[in-house]
Design a protein around this motif. Sequence first.
Motif, PDB file in Angstrom:
ATOM      1  N   ALA A   1       4.071  -8.519   6.437  1.00 13.22           N
ATOM      2  CA  ALA A   1       5.206  -9.300   5.951  1.00 13.22           C
ATOM      3  C   ALA A   1       6.502  -8.555   6.255  1.00 13.22           C
ATOM      4  N   VAL A   2       7.576  -9.328   6.344  1.00 11.66           N
ATOM      5  CA  VAL A   2       8.916  -8.781   6.522  1.00 11.66           C
ATOM      6  C   VAL A   2       9.804  -9.439   5.477  1.00 11.66           C
TER       7      VAL A   2
ATOM      8  N   ARG B   1       2.847  -3.639   5.132  1.00 12.39           N
ATOM      9  CA  ARG B   1       1.510  -3.709   5.723  1.00 12.39           C
ATOM     10  C   ARG B   1       0.532  -3.593   4.557  1.00 12.39           C
ATOM     11  N   VAL B   2      -0.171  -4.669   4.269  1.00 14.02           N
ATOM     12  CA  VAL B   2      -1.116  -4.691   3.154  1.00 14.02           C
ATOM     13  C   VAL B   2      -2.521  -4.586   3.715  1.00 14.02           C
ATOM     14  N   LEU B   3      -3.227  -3.529   3.345  1.00 16.51           N
ATOM     15  CA  LEU B   3      -4.660  -3.429   3.625  1.00 16.51           C
ATOM     16  C   LEU B   3      -5.370  -3.792   2.337  1.00 16.51           C
ATOM     17  N   PHE B   4      -6.385  -4.632   2.430  1.00 16.84           N
ATOM     18  CA  PHE B   4      -7.130  -4.971   1.226  1.00 16.84           C
ATOM     19  C   PHE B   4      -8.595  -5.174   1.553  1.00 16.84           C
ATOM     20  N   ALA B   5      -9.415  -4.994   0.539  1.00 19.65           N
ATOM     21  CA  ALA B   5     -10.851  -5.201   0.674  1.00 19.65           C
ATOM     22  C   ALA B   5     -11.278  -6.209  -0.374  1.00 19.65           C
ATOM     23  N   ALA B   6     -11.996  -7.231   0.083  1.00 13.46           N
ATOM     24  CA  ALA B   6     -12.425  -8.306  -0.811  1.00 13.46           C
ATOM     25  C   ALA B   6     -13.703  -8.922  -0.281  1.00 13.46           C
TER      26      ALA B   6
ATOM     27  N   GLU C   1       5.506 -13.709   7.186  1.00  7.92           N
ATOM     28  CA  GLU C   1       4.232 -13.119   6.742  1.00  7.92           C
ATOM     29  C   GLU C   1       3.124 -13.703   7.596  1.00  7.92           C
ATOM     30  N   THR C   2       2.083 -12.916   7.790  1.00 10.04           N
ATOM     31  CA  THR C   2       0.981 -13.371   8.614  1.00 10.04           C
ATOM     32  C   THR C   2      -0.278 -12.553   8.335  1.00 10.04           C
ATOM     33  N   ALA C   3      -1.415 -13.193   8.502  1.00 13.69           N
ATOM     34  CA  ALA C   3      -2.681 -12.466   8.476  1.00 13.69           C
ATOM     35  C   ALA C   3      -2.707 -11.562   9.700  1.00 13.69           C
ATOM     36  N   ALA C   4      -3.318 -10.409   9.566  1.00 11.77           N
ATOM     37  CA  ALA C   4      -3.370  -9.454  10.668  1.00 11.77           C
ATOM     38  C   ALA C   4      -4.755  -8.827  10.716  1.00 11.77           C
TER      39      ALA C   4
END
Length: 122
Positions: free
Chosen positions: A9-10, A63-68, A104-107
């Motif tokens: 996201a920006v 930059r969001v790193l997540f685990a789900a 914002e975008t999925a990456a």
Amino acid sequence: MRQAYAHDAVVALTAGGDERAPGGAITRELCGSLEHEPPCPLASHYIGLTRDDHDDGDTVRLRVLFAAEPADEPEVRRRIGVALRSAELTGPDGLTTRWRLRAETAAAVRPGERDHAARLAR
């Protein structure tokens, strides 16, 4: 089994805003509060940020790193978007920071992030 994901996201901060506020809004939306004991209830996450030097420092890239769980990925991304579109956060110090979501975008998780992402997924 949890899997790792990334989201970019920006945002444009208002003058004097806390660059950490958009990430705090994401944490609050994903976890219910800014501070909590691990693990995160829906998605373990890490939020990195950088300020753009060429824009007087008001542009912040997140930059969001997540685990789900794979079935939860759309909900996590939805909540990240809700947090970013909320466009403000009042921190524990009482300072309210406002911003405008620019993009914002999925990456994809980058090769250099794989170890960190794997730790989040455990």
